[in-house]
Write an enzyme that holds these catalytic residues in place. Structure first.
Site, PDB file in Angstrom:
ATOM      1  N   ASN A 166      25.011 -35.692   0.016  1.00  0.00           N
ATOM      2  CA  ASN A 166      26.076 -35.218   0.897  1.00  0.00           C
ATOM      3  C   ASN A 166      25.439 -34.744   2.203  1.00  0.00           C
ATOM      4  OD1 ASN A 166      28.324 -34.098   2.108  1.00  0.00           O
ATOM      5  ND2 ASN A 166      28.433 -32.340   0.729  1.00  0.00           N
ATOM      6  N   TRP A 167      25.599 -35.526   3.268  1.00  0.00           N
ATOM      7  CA  TRP A 167      24.974 -35.173   4.542  1.00  0.00           C
ATOM      8  C   TRP A 167      25.680 -34.025   5.248  1.00  0.00           C
ATOM      9  CZ3 TRP A 167      23.690 -40.421   7.443  1.00  0.00           C
ATOM     10  CH2 TRP A 167      22.858 -41.190   6.624  1.00  0.00           C
ATOM     11  N   LYS A 168      26.887 -33.698   4.801  1.00  0.00           N
ATOM     12  CA  LYS A 168      27.701 -32.665   5.453  1.00  0.00           C
ATOM     13  C   LYS A 168      27.855 -32.999   6.942  1.00  0.00           C
ATOM     14  CE  LYS A 168      26.395 -29.399   1.895  1.00  0.00           C
ATOM     15  NZ  LYS A 168      26.096 -27.992   1.539  1.00  0.00           N
ATOM     16  N   HIS A 208      34.962 -29.793  -2.555  1.00  0.00           N
ATOM     17  CA  HIS A 208      33.698 -29.114  -2.247  1.00  0.00           C
ATOM     18  C   HIS A 208      33.959 -27.660  -1.875  1.00  0.00           C
ATOM     19  CE1 HIS A 208      29.856 -28.194  -0.334  1.00  0.00           C
ATOM     20  NE2 HIS A 208      29.373 -29.246  -0.967  1.00  0.00           N
ATOM     21  N   GLU A 221      32.781 -25.756   0.301  1.00  0.00           N
ATOM     22  CA  GLU A 221      32.918 -25.469   1.730  1.00  0.00           C
ATOM     23  C   GLU A 221      34.328 -25.790   2.221  1.00  0.00           C
ATOM     24  OE1 GLU A 221      28.197 -26.380   2.379  1.00  0.00           O
ATOM     25  OE2 GLU A 221      29.677 -27.847   3.058  1.00  0.00           O
ATOM     26  N   GLU A 270      29.033 -26.710  -8.636  1.00  0.00           N
ATOM     27  CA  GLU A 270      28.345 -25.997  -7.564  1.00  0.00           C
ATOM     28  C   GLU A 270      28.184 -24.518  -7.936  1.00  0.00           C
ATOM     29  OE1 GLU A 270      29.547 -27.220  -3.325  1.00  0.00           O
ATOM     30  OE2 GLU A 270      31.413 -27.302  -4.462  1.00  0.00           O
ATOM     31  N   GLY A 306      22.352 -19.893  -0.693  1.00  0.00           N
ATOM     32  CA  GLY A 306      22.269 -19.035   0.479  1.00  0.00           C
ATOM     33  C   GLY A 306      22.376 -17.553   0.182  1.00  0.00           C
ATOM     34  N   SER A 332      20.861 -26.288  -5.320  1.00  0.00           N
ATOM     35  CA  SER A 332      19.769 -26.677  -4.419  1.00  0.00           C
ATOM     36  C   SER A 332      18.715 -27.483  -5.168  1.00  0.00           C
ATOM     37  CB  SER A 332      19.151 -25.430  -3.771  1.00  0.00           C
ATOM     38  OG  SER A 332      20.107 -24.741  -3.007  1.00  0.00           O
ATOM     39  N   GLY A 376      22.374 -31.724  -1.155  1.00  0.00           N
ATOM     40  CA  GLY A 376      22.685 -31.330   0.210  1.00  0.00           C
ATOM     41  C   GLY A 376      21.509 -31.553   1.135  1.00  0.00           C
ATOM     42  N   GLY A 377      20.792 -30.475   1.464  1.00  0.00           N
ATOM     43  CA  GLY A 377      19.716 -30.542   2.456  1.00  0.00           C
ATOM     44  C   GLY A 377      18.647 -31.583   2.162  1.00  0.00           C
TER      45      GLY A 377
END
Length: 253
Positions: free
Chosen positions: A10-12, A93, A95, A165, A171, A211, A232-233
């Site tokens: 997921n590049w967001k 998601h 977010e 998730e 974070g 993560s 993600g990242g």
């Protein structure tokens, strides 16, 4: 049951034309693993064209609207996504639940629309820190599923994947262990079994949406109910993404 693992990137809201090309070129082919990339809407067509040289890698969108067409400025329908090469869409998601206030009714409508358009759905669920600290995570996740995908007929579950998730560990400085991931994935599978039976529960793939990175992916993916990851990242660096793909391949054997 031997469920084919998925590694979905997921590049967001990240990427550019100059960054996307080398990233796609650097992703290794999917051999025994389902590999998915989900760039922002504006890059879907270009990424789809670039993927033509990477066997087995599939295209996903990060969201869709619940209607096929109409006066919905700024929105994108499932049919449009299908038209530009998408086979998957990510829905629910954390977010989007938080920033766009997407609730269960809307997410169910989007899921039904995506499935009707012939897209497969990665449906996300997860709990925030206050729910985890109150030890209410199992009830919270079960409610998210019961209000949405568990209302769908058994036949739709061939096109559904669940992504868990651990919002509380993203974070916040807290870390979710492989054992905690396994515990929740097992709970999700049991919740599905209680609603729809063991046949559906045993075949559905449940991804870890925390993560994940090359260093912890092997331990995560070795858990019996963890069928890959929603990344993600680490999906923004080909070397890291490939490392996670390799972990999925290794733990599939």
């Amino acid at each position: 049951m031997n469920r084919k693992k998925i590694v979905a990137g997921n590049w967001k809201m990240n990427g550019s034309r100059s960054e996307n090309a080398p990233l796609i070129e650097g992703i290794q082919s999917a051999d025994g693993v389902t590999v998915i990339v989900a760039p922002p809407f504006v890059y879907l067509s270009e990424v789809w064209d670039a993927l033509s040289g990477t066997p087995g890698v599939e295209l996903a969108a990060q969201n869709c609207h619940a209607e096929a067409s109409g006066a919905y400025t700024g929105e994108v329908s499932p049919q449009m996504l299908k038209d530009v090469g998408c086979t998957w869409v990510i829905l629910g998601h954390s977010e989007r639940r938080e920033y766009q206030q997407e609730n269960s009714d809307l997410l169910l409508a989007k899921t039904k629309a995506a499935l009707a358009a012939g897209l497969k759905v990665i449906f996300c669920c997860g709990e925030p820190l206050e729910i985890r600290d109150a030890d209410q995570q199992n009830d919270h996740i079960a409610q998210q599923l019961r209000e949405t995908v568990l209302t769908l007929p058994e036949a739709d579950w061939n096109q559904l994947v669940i992504a868990y998730e651990p919002i509380w560990a993203i974070g916040t400085g807290r870390t979710a262990t492989a054992e905690q991931a396994q515990d929740m994935h097992a709970h999700i599978r049991k919740t599905i079994a209680d609603a729809l039976g063991t046949t559906v529960a045993d075949q559905v793939r449940i991804l870890y949406g925390g993560s994940a990175k090359p260093s912890n992916a092997p331990e995560l993916f070795a858990q019996p109910d963890v069928d890959g990851g929603l990344i993600g990242g680490a999906a923004l660096k080909a070397a890291d993404f490939n490392g996670i793909i390799e972990a999925a391949k290794t733990t599939s054997k």
